[in-house]
Design a protein around this motif. Structure first.
Motif, PDB file in Angstrom:
ATOM      1  N   THR A 179      -5.253  12.072   6.496  1.00 48.90           N
ATOM      2  CA  THR A 179      -4.904  11.361   5.048  1.00 48.90           C
ATOM      3  C   THR A 179      -6.161  11.641   4.115  1.00 48.90           C
ATOM      4  O   THR A 179      -7.051  12.264   4.612  1.00 48.90           O
ATOM      5  CB  THR A 179      -4.781   9.918   5.157  1.00 48.90           C
ATOM      6  N   GLY A 227      -0.914   8.093   1.018  1.00 47.00           N
ATOM      7  CA  GLY A 227      -1.033   8.090   2.330  1.00 47.00           C
ATOM      8  C   GLY A 227      -0.082   7.582   3.353  1.00 47.00           C
ATOM      9  O   GLY A 227       1.280   7.892   3.167  1.00 47.00           O
ATOM     10  N   ILE A 228      -0.172   6.914   4.336  1.00 41.43           N
ATOM     11  CA  ILE A 228       0.679   6.717   5.202  1.00 41.43           C
ATOM     12  C   ILE A 228       1.870   5.628   4.744  1.00 41.43           C
ATOM     13  O   ILE A 228       2.991   5.564   5.101  1.00 41.43           O
ATOM     14  CB  ILE A 228       0.037   5.388   6.393  1.00 41.43           C
ATOM     15  N   THR A 248      -4.471  -9.668  -2.448  1.00 40.54           N
ATOM     16  CA  THR A 248      -5.463 -10.628  -2.129  1.00 40.54           C
ATOM     17  C   THR A 248      -5.420 -11.700  -3.624  1.00 40.54           C
ATOM     18  O   THR A 248      -6.020 -12.664  -3.444  1.00 40.54           O
ATOM     19  CB  THR A 248      -6.795 -10.279  -2.200  1.00 40.54           C
ATOM     20  N   GLY A 274       0.888  -1.076   0.105  1.00 38.30           N
ATOM     21  CA  GLY A 274      -0.121  -0.008  -0.074  1.00 38.30           C
ATOM     22  C   GLY A 274       0.789   1.171  -0.201  1.00 38.30           C
ATOM     23  O   GLY A 274       0.571   2.019   0.542  1.00 38.30           O
ATOM     24  N   SER A 309      -2.079  -2.054  12.365  1.00 36.39           N
ATOM     25  CA  SER A 309      -3.494  -2.375  12.814  1.00 36.39           C
ATOM     26  C   SER A 309      -4.132  -0.957  13.030  1.00 36.39           C
ATOM     27  O   SER A 309      -4.009  -0.055  12.083  1.00 36.39           O
ATOM     28  CB  SER A 309      -3.213  -2.884  14.247  1.00 36.39           C
ATOM     29  N   GLY A 369      -4.110   6.391  15.214  1.00 38.15           N
ATOM     30  CA  GLY A 369      -5.418   6.883  15.636  1.00 38.15           C
ATOM     31  C   GLY A 369      -5.953   7.602  14.482  1.00 38.15           C
ATOM     32  O   GLY A 369      -5.886   7.267  13.358  1.00 38.15           O
TER      33      GLY A 369
HETATM   34  P1  NAD Z   1      -5.052   4.840   2.069  1.00 39.10           P
HETATM   35  O1  NAD Z   1      -6.240   4.296   1.500  1.00 39.10           O
HETATM   36  O2  NAD Z   1      -4.791   6.125   1.640  1.00 39.10           O
HETATM   37  O3  NAD Z   1      -3.920   3.993   1.504  1.00 39.10           O
HETATM   38  C1  NAD Z   1      -3.916   2.358   1.234  1.00 39.10           C
HETATM   39  C2  NAD Z   1      -3.047   1.922   0.298  1.00 39.10           C
HETATM   40  O4  NAD Z   1      -3.417   0.488   0.250  1.00 39.10           O
HETATM   41  C3  NAD Z   1      -3.616   2.319  -1.201  1.00 39.10           C
HETATM   42  O5  NAD Z   1      -2.644   2.792  -1.999  1.00 39.10           O
HETATM   43  C4  NAD Z   1      -4.252   1.105  -1.724  1.00 39.10           C
HETATM   44  O6  NAD Z   1      -4.260   1.203  -3.156  1.00 39.10           O
HETATM   45  C5  NAD Z   1      -3.439   0.022  -0.812  1.00 39.10           C
HETATM   46  N1  NAD Z   1      -4.441  -1.191  -1.092  1.00 39.10           N
HETATM   47  C6  NAD Z   1      -5.589  -1.359  -0.672  1.00 39.10           C
HETATM   48  N2  NAD Z   1      -5.764  -2.675  -1.243  1.00 39.10           N
HETATM   49  C7  NAD Z   1      -4.693  -3.250  -1.622  1.00 39.10           C
HETATM   50  C8  NAD Z   1      -4.375  -4.626  -2.065  1.00 39.10           C
HETATM   51  N3  NAD Z   1      -5.528  -5.635  -1.950  1.00 39.10           N
HETATM   52  N4  NAD Z   1      -3.434  -4.837  -2.698  1.00 39.10           N
HETATM   53  C9  NAD Z   1      -2.343  -4.085  -2.718  1.00 39.10           C
HETATM   54  N5  NAD Z   1      -2.370  -2.626  -2.106  1.00 39.10           N
HETATM   55  C10 NAD Z   1      -3.689  -2.446  -1.592  1.00 39.10           C
HETATM   56  O7  NAD Z   1      -5.073   4.495   3.515  1.00 39.10           O
HETATM   57  P2  NAD Z   1      -4.135   5.268   4.600  1.00 39.10           P
HETATM   58  O8  NAD Z   1      -4.816   6.033   5.472  1.00 39.10           O
HETATM   59  O9  NAD Z   1      -2.761   5.320   4.181  1.00 39.10           O
HETATM   60  O10 NAD Z   1      -4.001   3.811   5.593  1.00 39.10           O
HETATM   61  C11 NAD Z   1      -2.777   2.903   5.319  1.00 39.10           C
HETATM   62  C12 NAD Z   1      -3.095   1.979   6.546  1.00 39.10           C
HETATM   63  O11 NAD Z   1      -3.180   2.672   7.730  1.00 39.10           O
HETATM   64  C13 NAD Z   1      -4.119   0.947   6.303  1.00 39.10           C
HETATM   65  O12 NAD Z   1      -3.951  -0.594   6.630  1.00 39.10           O
HETATM   66  C14 NAD Z   1      -5.364   1.374   7.317  1.00 39.10           C
HETATM   67  O13 NAD Z   1      -6.221   0.664   7.985  1.00 39.10           O
HETATM   68  C15 NAD Z   1      -4.398   2.100   8.515  1.00 39.10           C
HETATM   69  N6  NAD Z   1      -4.940   3.055   9.404  1.00 39.10           N
HETATM   70  C16 NAD Z   1      -5.033   4.278   8.797  1.00 39.10           C
HETATM   71  C17 NAD Z   1      -5.816   5.280   9.670  1.00 39.10           C
HETATM   72  C18 NAD Z   1      -5.862   6.935   9.307  1.00 39.10           C
HETATM   73  O14 NAD Z   1      -6.404   7.562  10.085  1.00 39.10           O
HETATM   74  N7  NAD Z   1      -5.609   7.158   8.011  1.00 39.10           N
HETATM   75  C19 NAD Z   1      -6.040   5.212  11.131  1.00 39.10           C
HETATM   76  C20 NAD Z   1      -5.784   3.897  11.425  1.00 39.10           C
HETATM   77  C21 NAD Z   1      -5.262   2.664  10.649  1.00 39.10           C
END
Ligand code: NAD
Length: 431
Positions: A372, A203-204, A248, A199, A323, A368
């Motif tokens: 993003t 984002g993160i 997946t 991913g 997580s 938390g």
């Molecule tokens: P985001 O949606 O901006 O980025 C997620 C990335 O994962 C995307 O680039 C997406 O294309 C990729 N992805 C999704 N499904 C995929 C797959 N099947 N195969 C390959 N890549 C895949 O989300 P984010 O906010 O950057 O979150 C990143 C992680 O942090 C996630 O696991 C999210 O659950 C977790 N998280 C985020 C927050 C928040 O506040 N943003 C809080 C808690 C946890």
């Protein structure tokens, strides 16, 4: 995403007005990754055994010892405190010195692990420190981060990377945490590492890829085929590689193993890819349930098992999964997501035991409210609540999560495994 309230509360008139109305006055967080506490006041709460180790580590880091209150950090060795009567000294230290910790400063409380307590009173005191520290972290305010570090009752804990992290700008948004650091032989540092980040295109994940590349690693950024362009651009910019696939997909584990083999194995794997498909359980269709369980939980487990089976995670390797606070606290409309993210915690805690003989560690971070694209889409009032309902009074940034992962993945963090570290500014949600 700009935080107008934070800007306003820190303007001249805003500061006055928020003060007069008794509104929150969040202090801007200094998250400069190279900023380190210049001075630390080190105190022993009575008969602590870590004094020598702390002196050596602070010297190595270049942190000066302060002689009185008014320092960037307050470090307290409570390893000698094991009775109710003994807590009086702890009270005195913090009563006298907490206010002297500068804004954006750090508090580190070191204590023995309650799981190893020799009697009931010690168990009560050592566990009691968690409540004490969490309250301190809430009272400290002024963007001060405070953590409790549990160490084993015997042996020298591998504290170097943890002190380096906790005393730096990198730990700005992790506060109120109890972290276990064990005794471990720290492997060689300074070698170029190969890091898989799932991913990674935005984002993160993008922040994680960037922070590893900045630290000199070769980053293999993995994301969906639809993100190929962003991945390729990132790989060029970071001098890394791109792997466009859906984790997946049935052939994903095989393709990832193939990539690892071509590179001589991975040193670090960061399972960051994740999705939300929110609906209350009564309204949720099975597709939403299955998609979230597959991406967030089943695929990371399958990929990791395949890499381990193929021997493609090098000795001294690091596995870090992302997580979520939802997995700890639960959330309306997120039964699927919270299940999967709590599942990540259970998986990582078990995995840590299994990979230990190979010198590999497994840990998780639980973010938390992080600013993003995901949280920008949250309705205004819920967004404001997410931002303010934590000890920092503001949201976290993707780099806060990335830096915490960087610390857990550090070669020096060999003594940390099976830990779940929240990066939430000490959110009021959850335990
Ligand atoms: P985001 O949606 O901006 O980025 C997620 C990335 O994962 C995307 O680039 C997406 O294309 C990729 N992805 C999704 N499904 C995929 C797959 N099947 N195969 C390959 N890549 C895949 O989300 P984010 O906010 O950057 O979150 C990143 C992680 O942090 C996630 O696991 C999210 O659950 C977790 N998280 C985020 C927050 C928040 O506040 N943003 C809080 C808690 C946890």
């Amino acid at each position: 995403m700009s935080d107008r309230y934070l800007d306003f509360a820190n303007s001249g008139v805003g500061h006055w007005l928020t003060g007069a109305l008794g509104l929150p006055q969040p202090v801007p967080i200094d998250r400069d990754p190279v900023r380190l506490a210049r001075s630390a006041l080190v105190a022993d709460a009575g008969g602590g055994r870590l004094g020598g180790l702390l002196t050596r580590e602070l010297e190595r880091l270049g942190v000066a010892r302060a002689v009185e209150a008014g320092a960037d950090a307050l470090i307290v060795d409570a390893t000698g405190c094991a009775t109710v009567a003994g807590t009086g000294e702890l009270y005195r230290i913090f009563h006298d010195s907490l206010r002297g910790v500068r804004p954006n400063g750090r508090i580190v409380l070191l204590a023995h692990d309650p799981a190893q307590a020799p009697n009931e009173e010690a168990a009560a005191i050592w566990r009691g420190l968690e409540g004490f520290l969490r309250s301190l972290a809430k009272e400290a305010r002024r963007a001060i981060a405070a953590q409790l570090v549990y160490v084993p009752v015997e042996g020298e804990p591998a504290l170097g990377s943890t002190l380096g992290f906790l005393l730096s700008g990198r730990s700005a948004y992790a506060s109120g945490q109890a972290i276990r650091v064990g005794v471990a032989a720290v492997g060689p540092t300074g070698q170029k590492r190969t890091v898989l980040v799932t991913g990674a295109s935005r984002g993160i994940g993008a922040a994680i890829a960037e922070s590893f590349a900045r630290a000199g690693a070769h980053v293999v950024g993995l994301d969906m085929p639809g993100a190929q362009e962003a991945l390729a651009e990132q790989a060029v910019r970071l001098g890394g590689s791109a792997l466009a696939l859906d984790i997946t997909a049935p052939d994903a584990p095989g393709r990832i193993v193939e990539d690892a083999r071509a590179r001589g194995g991975y040193d670090v794997i960061v399972h960051n890819a994740g999705i939300t498909r929110d609906k209350t359980i009564a309204r949720m269709d099975a597709d939403r349930w299955n998609a979230v369980m597959e991406v967030n939980l089943a695929a990371p487990m399958r990929v990791t098992a395949a890499l381990l089976d193929a021997g493609q995670i090098r000795g001294g390797g690091r596995i870090v999964a992302v997580s979520s606070l939802s997995g700890i606290a639960g959330n309306v409309g997120q039964t699927n997501y919270a299940f999967s993210k709590a599942g990540v915690i259970g998986w990582i805690q078990r995995l840590a035991r299994e990979v230990a003989p190979a010198g590999i560690t497994a840990n998780a971070v639980a973010p938390g409210f992080i600013e993003t694209q995901m949280t920008a889409a949250v309705p205004f009032t819920i967004r404001q609540a997410g931002r303010r309902m934590n000890s920092m009074g503001q949201g976290g940034q993707p780099e806060d999560v990335a830096e915490t992962i960087g610390w857990l993945a550090d070669p020096g963090s060999a003594g940390i495994s099976g830990e779940i570290v929240r990066v939430c500014g000490q959110s009021l949600l959850g335990a």
